[in-house]
Structure formats: structure tokens, C-alpha cells
Motif scaffolding. Structure first.
Motif, PDB file in Angstrom:
ATOM      1  N   VAL A  65       0.868  -1.175   0.000  1.00 24.44           N
ATOM      2  CA  VAL A  65       0.000   0.000   0.000  1.00 24.44           C
ATOM      3  C   VAL A  65       0.906   1.226   0.000  1.00 24.44           C
ATOM      4  O   VAL A  65       1.695   1.409   0.929  1.00 24.44           O
ATOM      5  N   ASP A  66       0.819   2.047  -1.043  1.00 24.68           N
ATOM      6  CA  ASP A  66       1.587   3.295  -1.128  1.00 24.68           C
ATOM      7  C   ASP A  66       0.617   4.461  -1.096  1.00 24.68           C
ATOM      8  O   ASP A  66      -0.357   4.488  -1.850  1.00 24.68           O
ATOM      9  N   MET A  67       0.909   5.436  -0.237  1.00 23.02           N
ATOM     10  CA  MET A  67       0.058   6.609  -0.086  1.00 23.02           C
ATOM     11  C   MET A  67       0.921   7.861  -0.217  1.00 23.02           C
ATOM     12  O   MET A  67       1.923   7.999   0.483  1.00 23.02           O
ATOM     13  N   ALA A  68       0.535   8.752  -1.124  1.00 21.29           N
ATOM     14  CA  ALA A  68       1.275   9.994  -1.325  1.00 21.29           C
ATOM     15  C   ALA A  68       0.805  11.028  -0.301  1.00 21.29           C
ATOM     16  O   ALA A  68      -0.325  11.500  -0.370  1.00 21.29           O
ATOM     17  N   SER A 122      -5.415 -13.698   3.987  1.00 21.10           N
ATOM     18  CA  SER A 122      -4.095 -14.180   3.586  1.00 21.10           C
ATOM     19  C   SER A 122      -2.944 -13.327   4.119  1.00 21.10           C
ATOM     20  O   SER A 122      -1.785 -13.698   3.992  1.00 21.10           O
ATOM     21  N   VAL A 123      -3.226 -12.171   4.729  1.00 25.55           N
ATOM     22  CA  VAL A 123      -2.170 -11.288   5.239  1.00 25.55           C
ATOM     23  C   VAL A 123      -1.656 -11.800   6.582  1.00 25.55           C
ATOM     24  O   VAL A 123      -2.426 -12.145   7.474  1.00 25.55           O
ATOM     25  N   ASP A 124      -0.340 -11.839   6.716  1.00 26.78           N
ATOM     26  CA  ASP A 124       0.325 -12.191   7.971  1.00 26.78           C
ATOM     27  C   ASP A 124       0.392 -10.919   8.821  1.00 26.78           C
ATOM     28  O   ASP A 124       1.309 -10.107   8.681  1.00 26.78           O
ATOM     29  N   GLU A 125      -0.579 -10.755   9.698  1.00 23.04           N
ATOM     30  CA  GLU A 125      -0.716  -9.513  10.469  1.00 23.04           C
ATOM     31  C   GLU A 125       0.484  -9.221  11.363  1.00 23.04           C
ATOM     32  O   GLU A 125       0.793  -8.069  11.639  1.00 23.04           O
ATOM     33  N   ASP A 126       1.185 -10.248  11.812  1.00 22.24           N
ATOM     34  CA  ASP A 126       2.336 -10.047  12.700  1.00 22.24           C
ATOM     35  C   ASP A 126       3.561  -9.524  11.971  1.00 22.24           C
ATOM     36  O   ASP A 126       4.508  -9.060  12.601  1.00 22.24           O
ATOM     37  N   ALA A 127       3.571  -9.589  10.650  1.00 27.08           N
ATOM     38  CA  ALA A 127       4.751  -9.178   9.877  1.00 27.08           C
ATOM     39  C   ALA A 127       4.542  -7.857   9.126  1.00 27.08           C
ATOM     40  O   ALA A 127       5.395  -7.456   8.343  1.00 27.08           O
ATOM     41  N   ILE A 128       3.446  -7.160   9.373  1.00 28.70           N
ATOM     42  CA  ILE A 128       3.176  -5.883   8.692  1.00 28.70           C
ATOM     43  C   ILE A 128       4.204  -4.854   9.140  1.00 28.70           C
ATOM     44  O   ILE A 128       4.518  -4.742  10.327  1.00 28.70           O
ATOM     45  N   ASN A 129       4.732  -4.086   8.178  1.00 29.81           N
ATOM     46  CA  ASN A 129       5.624  -2.988   8.541  1.00 29.81           C
ATOM     47  C   ASN A 129       5.375  -1.807   7.614  1.00 29.81           C
ATOM     48  O   ASN A 129       4.777  -1.952   6.547  1.00 29.81           O
ATOM     49  N   ALA A 130       5.826  -0.633   8.063  1.00 29.99           N
ATOM     50  CA  ALA A 130       5.595   0.601   7.306  1.00 29.99           C
ATOM     51  C   ALA A 130       6.850   1.451   7.326  1.00 29.99           C
ATOM     52  O   ALA A 130       7.662   1.381   8.247  1.00 29.99           O
ATOM     53  N   ARG A 131       6.983   2.269   6.263  1.00 29.29           N
ATOM     54  CA  ARG A 131       8.078   3.245   6.218  1.00 29.29           C
ATOM     55  C   ARG A 131       7.562   4.493   5.500  1.00 29.29           C
ATOM     56  O   ARG A 131       6.638   4.418   4.680  1.00 29.29           O
ATOM     57  N   TYR A 132       8.176   5.621   5.839  1.00 32.59           N
ATOM     58  CA  TYR A 132       7.808   6.903   5.231  1.00 32.59           C
ATOM     59  C   TYR A 132       9.072   7.528   4.673  1.00 32.59           C
ATOM     60  O   TYR A 132      10.026   7.787   5.406  1.00 32.59           O
ATOM     61  N   GLU A 133       9.082   7.733   3.348  1.00 32.13           N
ATOM     62  CA  GLU A 133      10.280   8.263   2.698  1.00 32.13           C
ATOM     63  C   GLU A 133       9.872   9.109   1.500  1.00 32.13           C
ATOM     64  O   GLU A 133       9.050   8.682   0.681  1.00 32.13           O
ATOM     65  N   ASP A 134      10.435  10.306   1.393  1.00 34.50           N
ATOM     66  CA  ASP A 134      10.203  11.211   0.267  1.00 34.50           C
ATOM     67  C   ASP A 134       8.714  11.464   0.011  1.00 34.50           C
ATOM     68  O   ASP A 134       8.258  11.484  -1.131  1.00 34.50           O
ATOM     69  N   GLY A 135       7.933  11.615   1.088  1.00 37.46           N
ATOM     70  CA  GLY A 135       6.511  11.937   0.953  1.00 37.46           C
ATOM     71  C   GLY A 135       5.619  10.756   0.627  1.00 37.46           C
ATOM     72  O   GLY A 135       4.426  10.933   0.392  1.00 37.46           O
ATOM     73  N   ILE A 136       6.168   9.544   0.626  1.00 38.03           N
ATOM     74  CA  ILE A 136       5.383   8.339   0.329  1.00 38.03           C
ATOM     75  C   ILE A 136       5.360   7.440   1.568  1.00 38.03           C
ATOM     76  O   ILE A 136       6.414   7.035   2.067  1.00 38.03           O
ATOM     77  N   LEU A 137       4.161   7.134   2.056  1.00 38.71           N
ATOM     78  CA  LEU A 137       3.992   6.166   3.128  1.00 38.71           C
ATOM     79  C   LEU A 137       3.762   4.813   2.466  1.00 38.71           C
ATOM     80  O   LEU A 137       2.830   4.653   1.681  1.00 38.71           O
ATOM     81  N   SER A 138       4.638   3.848   2.760  1.00 38.51           N
ATOM     82  CA  SER A 138       4.531   2.506   2.186  1.00 38.51           C
ATOM     83  C   SER A 138       4.288   1.505   3.305  1.00 38.51           C
ATOM     84  O   SER A 138       5.034   1.477   4.285  1.00 38.51           O
ATOM     85  N   ILE A 139       3.254   0.701   3.127  1.00 39.65           N
ATOM     86  CA  ILE A 139       2.928  -0.326   4.109  1.00 39.65           C
ATOM     87  C   ILE A 139       3.028  -1.672   3.413  1.00 39.65           C
ATOM     88  O   ILE A 139       2.371  -1.903   2.389  1.00 39.65           O
TER      89      ILE A 139
END
Length: 158
Positions: A65-68, A122-139
Motif C-alpha cells: 500500500v503506497d500513499m502519497a 491471507s495477510v500475515d498480520e504479525d509481519a506488517i511494517n511501514a516506512r515513510y520516505e520522500d513523501g510516500i507512506l509505504s505499508i
């Protein structure tokens, strides 16, 4: 990725079985409130933040999931997972006060948004991670091992 279902700002689930030619009331309301109004109508309370657009990509191993959302800090975001409902939100407040000998000017600003998605089983909820870089939030929403696509295998005939 048809498994993720967008939840409008009002919190109601959209009906994935509805005919796409007919807009639902919640989509209609979202359209009204996300439309750019003339600046005369919004100049006193519009902070410029709109509901951010989201790109969702499915790979063999995960959903991404990418969010600007430029101009924010990673500490501005709140990402919550509650019973397969992933919610991404932020809230910013700004207050400026200028004093001079003959006047005082005070300006307030407030902006917020919340996007929510139903996660597939089907999503492994325990392994979800997120990062925010250059105005893009990626999950990154990794898939469970049993849900990952297996490579093509050749079966010999005996």
C-alpha cells in the motif's frame, strides 16, 4: 487487488457486489467533500490537505500500500490494525499568533484524514511494517506462507 475493500470516511463498508454504474450515497458524499471548492468558500478553514490517493499492488509474496502524503513527518501518522481493519490516519494542528503595537492576528489551521481497508485473511498480520520516505507512506502486508503463490511445477507422467 480485489481483496482489499476501501472503507469510506464515514466508517461504513462499501458493498463490493453493487453495480458500479450506480453510485452509493457514501461515494456521492465523498465526492462532494473531496471536491475542490472555490477559494472564497474555503479560505478561512481549508488547510490544503485532501484525502490522499492510495496505490495498492499485489505481488506473489505481499500486498503493498503506497500513499502519497508529502509535507508530513512519520510521527504524524497513526497506523492501527483492529480485527483485519487497517486504518491510516493523521491529524495536524497549526496555530500562529502575530502581535504588533496596533493589532494582534491569530491564525489556526487543522487538517486530518483517515483511510481504512479490510485486509484479506491471507495477510500475515504479525509481519506488517511501514516506512515513510520522500513523501510516500509505504505499508508492506506480507502474505502468510500458505497463501503465497507457488512456482510452476512440471509433473511427469509415469
Amino acid at each position: 487487488m480485489s481483496n482489499l475493500i476501501s472503507v469510506p470516511k464515514n466508517g461504513t463498508l462499501s458493498n463490493s457486489n453493487s453495480n458500479s454504474n450506480f453510485s452509493t450515497l457514501s461515494h456521492w458524499l465523498d465526492d462532494i467533500f473531496n471536491r475542490d471548492f472555490p477559494s472564497v468558500l474555503t479560505s478561512n478553514f481549508n488547510t490544503g490537505m485532501t484525502l490522499p490517493q492510495v496505490n495498492i499492488k499485489e505481488t506473489a509474496d505481499a500486498f503493498i500500500v503506497d500513499m502519497a502524503v508529502p509535507g508530513l513527518k512519520k510521527s504524524d501518522f497513526h497506523i492501527d490494525l483492529d480485527n483485519d481493519l487497517l486504518s491510516i490516519s493523521t491529524e495536524t494542528k497549526e496555530e500562529n499568533e502575530h502581535k504588533d503595537a496596533n493589532y494582534t492576528r491569530r491564525e489556526f489551521g487543522y487538517a486530518s484524514f483517515k483511510r481504512s481497508f479490510n485486509l484479506p485473511e491471507s495477510v500475515d498480520e504479525d509481519a506488517i511494517n511501514a516506512r515513510y520516505e520522500d513523501g510516500i507512506l509505504s505499508i508492506l502486508l506480507p502474505k502468510k506462507e500458505e497463501a503465497k503463490q507457488k512456482p510452476v511445477r512440471n509433473i511427469e507422467i509415469s
